[in-house]
Design a protein around this motif. Sequence first.
Motif, mmCIF file in Angstrom:
data_model
loop_
_atom_site.group_PDB
_atom_site.id
_atom_site.type_symbol
_atom_site.label_atom_id
_atom_site.label_comp_id
_atom_site.label_asym_id
_atom_site.label_seq_id
_atom_site.Cartn_x
_atom_site.Cartn_y
_atom_site.Cartn_z
ATOM 1 N N LYS A 50 0.844 -1.202 0.000
ATOM 2 C CA LYS A 50 0.000 0.000 0.000
ATOM 3 C C LYS A 50 0.878 1.250 0.000
ATOM 4 O O LYS A 50 0.589 2.224 -0.705
ATOM 5 C CB LYS A 50 -0.920 0.005 1.220
ATOM 6 N N ARG A 51 1.953 1.226 0.803
ATOM 7 C CA ARG A 51 2.864 2.383 0.831
ATOM 8 C C ARG A 51 3.511 2.581 -0.532
ATOM 9 O O ARG A 51 3.672 3.698 -1.008
ATOM 10 C CB ARG A 51 3.930 2.184 1.909
ATOM 11 N N GLU A 52 3.880 1.466 -1.177
ATOM 12 C CA GLU A 52 4.501 1.524 -2.501
ATOM 13 C C GLU A 52 3.526 2.123 -3.519
ATOM 14 O O GLU A 52 3.916 2.944 -4.351
ATOM 15 C CB GLU A 52 4.913 0.113 -2.932
ATOM 16 N N ALA A 53 2.258 1.757 -3.431
ATOM 17 C CA ALA A 53 1.243 2.287 -4.348
ATOM 18 C C ALA A 53 1.080 3.793 -4.155
ATOM 19 O O ALA A 53 0.934 4.545 -5.122
ATOM 20 C CB ALA A 53 -0.088 1.573 -4.126
ATOM 21 N N LEU A 54 1.105 4.250 -2.898
ATOM 22 C CA LEU A 54 1.009 5.690 -2.633
ATOM 23 C C LEU A 54 2.206 6.443 -3.196
ATOM 24 O O LEU A 54 2.070 7.531 -3.752
ATOM 25 C CB LEU A 54 0.899 5.951 -1.127
ATOM 26 N N LYS A 55 3.417 5.862 -3.048
ATOM 27 C CA LYS A 55 4.622 6.500 -3.600
ATOM 28 C C LYS A 55 4.516 6.631 -5.114
ATOM 29 O O LYS A 55 4.851 7.672 -5.679
ATOM 30 C CB LYS A 55 5.862 5.674 -3.250
ATOM 31 N N GLU A 56 4.084 5.550 -5.781
ATOM 32 C CA GLU A 56 3.945 5.586 -7.239
ATOM 33 C C GLU A 56 2.931 6.647 -7.673
ATOM 34 O O GLU A 56 3.158 7.365 -8.646
ATOM 35 C CB GLU A 56 3.497 4.218 -7.759
ATOM 36 N N LYS A 57 1.844 6.762 -6.935
ATOM 37 C CA LYS A 57 0.812 7.747 -7.250
ATOM 38 C C LYS A 57 1.376 9.169 -7.113
ATOM 39 O O LYS A 57 1.156 10.023 -7.976
ATOM 40 C CB LYS A 57 -0.379 7.543 -6.303
ATOM 41 N N ASP A 58 2.127 9.420 -6.025
ATOM 42 C CA ASP A 58 2.742 10.739 -5.827
ATOM 43 C C ASP A 58 3.765 11.044 -6.912
ATOM 44 O O ASP A 58 3.832 12.165 -7.423
ATOM 45 C CB ASP A 58 3.422 10.810 -4.452
ATOM 46 N N ASP A 59 4.584 10.040 -7.270
ATOM 47 C CA ASP A 59 5.583 10.235 -8.321
ATOM 48 C C ASP A 59 4.921 10.572 -9.653
ATOM 49 O O ASP A 59 5.377 11.451 -10.386
ATOM 50 C CB ASP A 59 6.451 8.979 -8.473
ATOM 51 N N ARG A 60 3.841 9.847 -9.977
ATOM 52 C CA ARG A 60 3.124 10.108 -11.219
ATOM 53 C C ARG A 60 2.575 11.530 -11.249
ATOM 54 O O ARG A 60 2.650 12.234 -12.250
ATOM 55 C CB ARG A 60 1.971 9.102 -11.373
ATOM 56 N N ARG A 61 2.026 11.976 -10.112
ATOM 57 C CA ARG A 61 1.468 13.325 -10.009
ATOM 58 C C ARG A 61 2.572 14.373 -10.190
ATOM 59 O O ARG A 61 2.396 15.371 -10.877
ATOM 60 C CB ARG A 61 0.779 13.490 -8.654
ATOM 61 N N ASP A 62 3.731 14.130 -9.563
ATOM 62 C CA ASP A 62 4.854 15.065 -9.706
ATOM 63 C C ASP A 62 5.336 15.141 -11.148
ATOM 64 O O ASP A 62 5.653 16.230 -11.657
ATOM 65 C CB ASP A 62 6.015 14.643 -8.793
ATOM 66 N N MET A 63 5.396 13.997 -11.828
ATOM 67 C CA MET A 63 5.838 13.985 -13.229
ATOM 68 C C MET A 63 4.856 14.769 -14.115
ATOM 69 O O MET A 63 5.276 15.507 -15.007
ATOM 70 C CB MET A 63 5.940 12.537 -13.739
ATOM 71 N N GLU A 64 3.556 14.602 -13.844
ATOM 72 C CA GLU A 64 2.558 15.337 -14.631
ATOM 73 C C GLU A 64 2.689 16.835 -14.418
ATOM 74 O O GLU A 64 2.537 17.617 -15.354
ATOM 75 C CB GLU A 64 1.149 14.873 -14.253
ATOM 76 N N ARG A 65 2.989 17.254 -13.195
ATOM 77 C CA ARG A 65 3.168 18.682 -12.908
ATOM 78 C C ARG A 65 4.362 19.244 -13.661
ATOM 79 O O ARG A 65 4.310 20.351 -14.171
ATOM 80 C CB ARG A 65 3.373 18.887 -11.409
ATOM 81 N N MET A 66 5.457 18.473 -13.719
ATOM 82 C CA MET A 66 6.666 18.932 -14.406
ATOM 83 C C MET A 66 6.419 19.123 -15.899
ATOM 84 O O MET A 66 6.911 20.065 -16.495
ATOM 85 C CB MET A 66 7.814 17.968 -14.179
ATOM 86 N N PHE A 67 5.671 18.195 -16.497
ATOM 87 C CA PHE A 67 5.440 18.269 -17.944
ATOM 88 C C PHE A 67 4.413 19.330 -18.319
ATOM 89 O O PHE A 67 4.393 19.779 -19.455
ATOM 90 C CB PHE A 67 5.018 16.902 -18.495
ATOM 91 N N LYS A 68 3.577 19.742 -17.389
ATOM 92 C CA LYS A 68 2.585 20.773 -17.687
ATOM 93 C C LYS A 68 3.214 22.154 -17.752
ATOM 94 O O LYS A 68 2.677 23.053 -18.356
ATOM 95 C CB LYS A 68 1.470 20.763 -16.650
ATOM 96 N N ARG A 69 4.358 22.343 -17.109
ATOM 97 C CA ARG A 69 5.004 23.657 -17.100
ATOM 98 C C ARG A 69 5.650 24.009 -18.381
ATOM 99 O O ARG A 69 5.907 23.417 -19.281
ATOM 100 C CB ARG A 69 6.058 23.718 -15.975
#
Length: 150
Positions: free
Chosen positions: A131-150
């Motif tokens: 479950k912790r691993e799934a949360l980390k992956e979700k946060d990483d995905r969100r961070d990557m999307e933020r970087m590409f939107k800029r």
Amino acid sequence: MKQSPVNIKNKRATFDYELVDTYTAGIVLTGTEIKSIRLGKASLVDTFCYFVKGELWVKNMHIAEYFYGSYNNHTARRDRKLLLEKKELEKLQREMKTPGFTIVPVRLFINEKGLAKLVIALAKGKKQFDKREALKEKDDRRDMERMFKR
């Protein structure tokens, strides 16, 4: 006549379980229950499925009482029978004998014909570190999307 799309999801299911296989099942409902579902007054929190004499039942599914229902209104958390083909039921029953597997409802929706359907999944429970691993992956995905939107 355009109906509002009803799509009630069980968000905890994908967090707590690893979904192995999914099935779409019909549900045996009373008149006031389908009316409440069409209004979106249902919840799949803490629901699970179990077998009784070869039939699949869903337990703890909350369908709010229909506001305009009279003395023949339904009970909110009664057990409801699920409708699947015989081969699917037999396969699910075989899989349930394996330790660690359970059947969880994932999504409740109304199809084109106006019938309520429940998507259920054969699932294996996740451990705490998964479950912790799934949360980390979700946060990483969100961070990557933020970087590409800029």
